[in-house]
Design a protein around this motif. Structure first.
Motif, short mmCIF file in Angstrom:
data_model
loop_
_atom_site.label_atom_id
_atom_site.label_comp_id
_atom_site.label_asym_id
_atom_site.label_seq_id
_atom_site.Cartn_x
_atom_site.Cartn_y
_atom_site.Cartn_z
N TYR A 182 53.70 7.27 -158.26
CA TYR A 182 52.44 8.10 -158.25
C TYR A 182 52.33 9.08 -157.09
O TYR A 182 51.79 10.38 -157.02
N ASN A 200 45.26 6.77 -159.41
CA ASN A 200 46.26 5.56 -159.64
C ASN A 200 47.04 5.15 -158.36
O ASN A 200 46.94 3.94 -158.14
N ASN A 207 46.65 1.21 -156.66
CA ASN A 207 47.77 0.43 -156.52
C ASN A 207 48.17 0.13 -155.06
O ASN A 207 48.70 -1.10 -154.93
#
Length: 321
Positions: free
Chosen positions: A21, A95, A99
């Motif tokens: 990401y 995201n 995470n």
């Protein structure tokens, strides 16, 4: 793997995707900046065809569902801040933020704060309406955020198995996006494709700029910018961090530190051989595009093998005696 390097498969997977990401956010900013930089170097009579950027991300079907035409405004919105696009820059940063929250036990505290700041900045500064100047400034700042985050983590995070999986995610994503940015160089980026040739060098200069590779190119090649020379440099150079060969070498070196690595190494080494055997000067644009498509397919195979080996792994039960 020593005991201190043993980690849960779910934690390894989150570290891997955090790496992907972060790299994807940086790469998406670079991808949009490829076309944006060309706007300042080309005559106004040559309107850019922005749909190529959507094609390169592999999400044309979703884009066509959401927008009537691939205009600059629509493509930029889709790639940067459209919540309906799961691969948009802002969604990718969201995201990454989710995470890293689940990795607080292994991530340096500063990295969590930096990622939160990057996400908040993107939501505030890259929302609609978005002018060209504001877009350029915002994308540059996002790249600076990502560089600070990765530099901080490299300097302060324990370089154990968690770090190895994070770097695997980095280099899978980096190799993929470099190949896609090379596709931008091969695309007919002008709506009047017949007028492309006089500005071909500008197109490939933009590819180098988007990868911050201009100075390195000048040092190594010591010649004018051309399609063949840029492709050779960005495919085969083993010292440039964003070259395909460098990413594959880094993937191999990272996987070597992990247990049960035979199958993953086999797929990586197959792609390294295929890439190393490529003779750029013998290929036309169609041949280069075929190679890049195949390269992306092989990267997907590496990702699949990593997932199968480390994230879905179930140890065999020992038979009862």
């Amino acid at each position: 793997m020593t005991n201190r390097n043993r980690i849960l498969s779910s934690t390894a997977e989150r570290a891997y995707w955090l790496g992907r990401y972060l790299e994807r956010a940086d790469s998406t900013a670079r991808l949009v900046r490829v076309n944006s930089r060309l706007l300042y170097d080309l005559p106004k009579r040559l309107p850019l065809a922005w749909q190529g950027l959507v094609n390169i991300t592999g999400s044309r079907e979703l884009f066509d569902e959401l927008f009537d035409e691939p205009s600059e405004k629509n493509v930029a919105r889709y790639l940067i801040n459209d919540a309906r696009n799961p691969g948009s820059l802002i969604q990718t940063l969201e995201n990454a933020r989710e995470n890293v929250r689940t990795l607080r036990g292994i991530s340096p505290r500063g990295s969590v704060e930096f990622i939160n700041e990057a996400h908040l900045y993107a939501k505030e500064q890259l929302s609609e309406p978005l002018s060209r100047s504001r877009r350029a400034e915002g994308l540059d700042e996002i790249q600076s955020f990502i560089q600070r985050i990765e530099g901080f983590m490299s300097a302060n995070m324990l370089h154990d198995a968690h770090w190895t999986f994070l770097r695997l995610g980095n280099f899978i994503e980096r190799a993929d996006m470099t190949s896609r940015i090379l596709e931008v160089g091969c695309e007919d980026i002008f709506e009047a494709a017949s007028e492309l040739e006089p500005f071909n060098d500008i197109q490939w200069r933009s590819v180098l700029l988007s990868l911050d590779a201009t100075q390195s190119y000048n040092q190594v090649v010591q010649g004018p910018v051309s399609q063949e020379a840029v492709l050779e440099f960005l495919v085969h150079n083993t010292q440039l961090p964003r070259a395909l060969a460098y990413s594959l070498k880094s993937l191999r070196n990272s996987v070597r530190d992990l247990p049960r690595n035979e199958k993953v190494l086999r797929v990586i080494n197959r792609l390294r051989r295929q890439t190393g055997a490529l003779v750029v000067e013998k290929l036309d644009i169609e041949g280069i595009e075929t190679f890049l498509d195949d390269f992306q397919g092989e990267l997907a195979s590496i990702d699949t093998e990593i997932n199968r080996t480390y994230f879905q792994y179930k140890p065999r039960r020992r038979p009862r005696t």
